[in-house]
Motif scaffolding. Structure first.
Motif, PDB file in Angstrom:
ATOM      1  N   ASP A 146       0.850  -1.195   0.000  1.00  0.00           N
ATOM      2  CA  ASP A 146       0.000   0.000   0.000  1.00  0.00           C
ATOM      3  C   ASP A 146       0.886   1.246   0.000  1.00  0.00           C
ATOM      4  N   HIS A 148       0.098   4.170   0.594  1.00  0.00           N
ATOM      5  CA  HIS A 148      -0.336   5.069   1.669  1.00  0.00           C
ATOM      6  C   HIS A 148      -0.349   4.340   3.013  1.00  0.00           C
ATOM      7  N   THR A 200       0.351   6.582   6.242  1.00  0.00           N
ATOM      8  CA  THR A 200      -0.699   7.557   6.513  1.00  0.00           C
ATOM      9  C   THR A 200      -1.938   6.884   7.088  1.00  0.00           C
ATOM     10  N   ARG A 201      -2.335   5.776   6.477  1.00  0.00           N
ATOM     11  CA  ARG A 201      -3.529   5.084   6.947  1.00  0.00           C
ATOM     12  C   ARG A 201      -3.301   4.425   8.306  1.00  0.00           C
ATOM     13  N   ARG A 210      -3.289   6.995  11.095  1.00  0.00           N
ATOM     14  CA  ARG A 210      -4.627   7.483  11.430  1.00  0.00           C
ATOM     15  C   ARG A 210      -5.332   6.513  12.376  1.00  0.00           C
ATOM     16  N   ASN A 257     -10.153  -3.527   4.086  1.00  0.00           N
ATOM     17  CA  ASN A 257     -10.504  -3.268   2.688  1.00  0.00           C
ATOM     18  C   ASN A 257     -11.310  -4.405   2.071  1.00  0.00           C
ATOM     19  N   GLN A 263     -13.753   4.805  -1.153  1.00  0.00           N
ATOM     20  CA  GLN A 263     -14.494   6.021  -0.838  1.00  0.00           C
ATOM     21  C   GLN A 263     -15.989   5.863  -1.065  1.00  0.00           C
ATOM     22  N   VAL A 275     -12.919   4.853   8.471  1.00  0.00           N
ATOM     23  CA  VAL A 275     -11.457   4.914   8.420  1.00  0.00           C
ATOM     24  C   VAL A 275     -10.950   3.541   8.025  1.00  0.00           C
ATOM     25  N   HIS A 276     -10.194   3.483   6.908  1.00  0.00           N
ATOM     26  CA  HIS A 276      -9.704   2.211   6.405  1.00  0.00           C
ATOM     27  C   HIS A 276      -8.296   1.919   6.932  1.00  0.00           C
ATOM     28  N   THR A 277      -8.066   0.656   7.261  1.00  0.00           N
ATOM     29  CA  THR A 277      -6.698   0.217   7.554  1.00  0.00           C
ATOM     30  C   THR A 277      -5.946   0.089   6.232  1.00  0.00           C
ATOM     31  N   PRO A 278      -4.614   0.049   6.249  1.00  0.00           N
ATOM     32  CA  PRO A 278      -3.878  -0.176   5.003  1.00  0.00           C
ATOM     33  C   PRO A 278      -4.205  -1.545   4.406  1.00  0.00           C
TER      34      PRO A 278
END
Length: 367
Positions: A139, A141, A144-145, A148, A258, A265, A281-284
């Motif tokens: 991933d 991102h 970042t994920r 969060r 996921n 989104q 809020v999604h995990t990676p």
């Protein structure tokens, strides 16, 4: 020494030999009175005459000479640190007997036992017959994920502390819980006997167990569905968001992976449209281990599902709902210790590992 309460038995007997000898008694008489062999009496009497008290102690023994050198042990250990495929051996992993056989085949030692190999490996805490699976981060991102999610566990979001009317929910699905009806009743454990479960069973179908876990209040909301999907997941969301304090909360953060029922989104928009105070809020990708509800699912697997012996799916559902009530009565929040600092250390280690792997690959290609 002869009459001391804490004197070792062997030293007491040797001291008695000396005392009898001081009374000018013969070796045969001393042997008869002490119950020792006459040769033993002669040995310790002579030792004391030559060396005094020091002669009654055991002499240092050299022991049996070693059968293997440290070099041989090091060669076997080095072999264990290589994959069998790299050495041309058609095995998936090494075992102690296979290493012993390979050591003899390579001429490292004429003959070595598996227990000796196992002892060598234990010195370096090596267990080549064990393995752990892992996966590289794909991933882009990921940090970042993951950051969060970890901040939400620490009750912050985008650098701002969460208020008392904001909640964090961890949700997911446990798929394919089967109802296996054993052909013979399960036997309860008894003295020196484990619980016995018959191997043969009849299939009674399967269901999905959806659960939402309030991270900071340790409360579980669960439901069973025939299968997973968007509608079953939204049913779970409605079940939670329709009760207080979540209905009137300022924000309720839903941490999900996921999976297809809540990916991307589009799923986040669907959630916020149905419940304006809900934030997805999604995990990676490939990081479901960051989702705390997975810990609860592991508890369910150990305490409810295994061993699987249910007459039908209704009994599975009843057992899961009853366990929810039992769990919620005494549950405490999980002691989550993985922080953003640990995340940075993990990413740094993986980066070093990736760099070293690429360098080794480039060197092998150049060769």
């Amino acid at each position: 020494m002869a009459y001391g309460q804490k004197t070792e038995y062997r030293l007491r007997m040797r001291a008695q030999v000396v005392l009898h000898a001081a009374r000018s008694r013969s070796n045969a008489r001393i042997a008869a009175e002490t119950g020792l062999h006459v040769d033993t009496v002669r040995l310790w009497r002579g030792r004391f005459a030559d060396e005094g008290i020091a002669g009654l102690a055991d002499r240092r023994r050299s022991g049996r000479p070693p059968l293997f050198t440290t070099l041989q042990a090091a060669e076997v250990t080095a072999l264990a640190c290589r994959l069998p495929a790299e050495t041309g051996v058609p095995l998936s992993c090494w075992t102690a007997p296979e290493l012993a056989r390979e050591a003899a085949k390579r001429g490292i030692a004429t003959s070595v036992s598996a227990s000796t190999v196992r002892r060598w490996l234990a010195q370096d805490v090596l267990k080549p017959w064990q393995y752990r699976s892992w996966i590289f981060i794909t991933d882009p991102h990921f940090r970042t994920r993951a950051e969060r999610v970890l901040e939400l566990y620490a009750r912050t979001f985008e650098g701002v502390a969460l208020g008392g009317d904001e909640y964090v929910i961890s949700a997911d699905e446990k798929t394919s819980i089967q109802a296996r009806c054993r052909c013979h009743p399960t036997l309860a454990p008894g003295q020196a006997r484990a619980m016995r479960v018959n191997h043969t069973y009849g299939r009674g179908g399967c269901l999905a167990y959806l659960a939402a876990y309030d991270v900071h209040h340790a409360k579980v909301f669960g439901r069973t569905e025939p299968r997973t999907g968007i509608a079953p997941f939204m049913n779970l969301v409605a079940q939670v968001m329709s009760v207080e304090p979540y209905t009137s909360a300022k924000r309720v953060f839903w941490i999900v992976d996921n999976g297809s029922s809540h990916r991307g989104q589009k799923a986040a928009g669907r959630l916020s449209a149905a419940f304006p105070n809900a934030v997805m809020v999604h995990t990676p990708v490939h990081a479901s281990w960051l989702n705390q509800v997975e810990i609860y699912f592991s508890v369910v697997q150990r305490k409810v599902v295994s061993p699987n012996d249910f007459t039908d799916l209704a009994q599975v559902g009843d057992r899961l709902r009853a366990f929810e009530d039992r769990y919620n009565a005494t549950a405490q929040p999980f002691q989550w210790k993985f922080t953003t600092s640990d995340l940075d250390d993990l990413l740094a280690r993986l980066d070093r590992h990736t760099t070293d792997h690429l360098q080794e690959s480039s060197v092998s290609l150049a060769a």
